[in-house]
Design an enzyme around this catalytic site. Sequence first.
Site, PDB file in Angstrom:
ATOM      1  N   ILE A 145      16.206 -22.644 -13.367  1.00 51.49           N
ATOM      2  CA  ILE A 145      16.214 -24.033 -13.823  1.00 51.49           C
ATOM      3  C   ILE A 145      15.039 -24.764 -13.170  1.00 51.49           C
ATOM      4  O   ILE A 145      14.854 -24.685 -11.948  1.00 51.49           O
ATOM      5  CB  ILE A 145      17.534 -24.738 -13.436  1.00 51.49           C
ATOM      6  N   TYR A 194      20.447 -15.329   0.609  1.00 51.26           N
ATOM      7  CA  TYR A 194      20.783 -16.168  -0.539  1.00 51.26           C
ATOM      8  C   TYR A 194      21.768 -15.460  -1.453  1.00 51.26           C
ATOM      9  O   TYR A 194      22.764 -16.034  -1.889  1.00 51.26           O
ATOM     10  CB  TYR A 194      19.503 -16.513  -1.293  1.00 51.26           C
TER      11      TYR A 194
END
Length: 242
Positions: free
Chosen positions: A182, A149
């Site tokens: 988030i 990632y």
Amino acid sequence: MVDRMTGKVALITGASRGQGRAMAELFLDEGAAAVISGDVLDPREPEGSRVDFRKLDVTSPEDWARVVGDIVAEHGRIDVLINNAAVCEYEPILETTLEQWDRVLDIDLKSIFLGTKEVLPHMIAQQAGSIINVSSIWGLGGVPNSFAYQAAKGAILNVSKNVATTHGKDGVRCNSLHPGYILSPMNEHQAPEINAALIAGTVLGRPGLPHETAYAALFLASDESSYVTGTALVVDGGYLAQ
């Protein structure tokens, strides 16, 4: 409504839910002529939404050609591309399999190559366009684990700068967007200790909300950022400030 997107046509990947969906809905509220969500997932609560939901496998060149071709045929232009689709794996390098590496890099990075290459000729022809590549704070700072990632998110920073410097003369702007933690479907099943650590690391002491990332994307997509290209906009509650 301030109409900051009046007349614009936008394609946002991974916009069936989460922060991508928040971007799509906000753009429509701001007067966009059309906002298309390109996603392999079915939209969450599509009833009443004006978002144009279409199936798009972001790792497929054929899907990109089909969706972008259809958008241009129907609307005559494409003004904004937001490469938002992503997946995350948490394994460190010694535990990352080749299959995990390929999957993450295909969805998180190869998709940006495919989408940008498909959309750019249309933006060059109209001598205008904004491309926003959604990275992460892990595209700017180190993190234990999440090897694949972080590799993808770090690369997004520089491919965005590359497109900005190559195609500024063509009227195309390209920027990267770097959210912190988030609240979204992407991390709703994340380990509580990871969430707690990310929140504790912010200056504001709370997680971000999808609309807060959406407003940052709105700025980069709109003419308000007409002199902004090749930059990295961080939306992380101050996580990287410390």
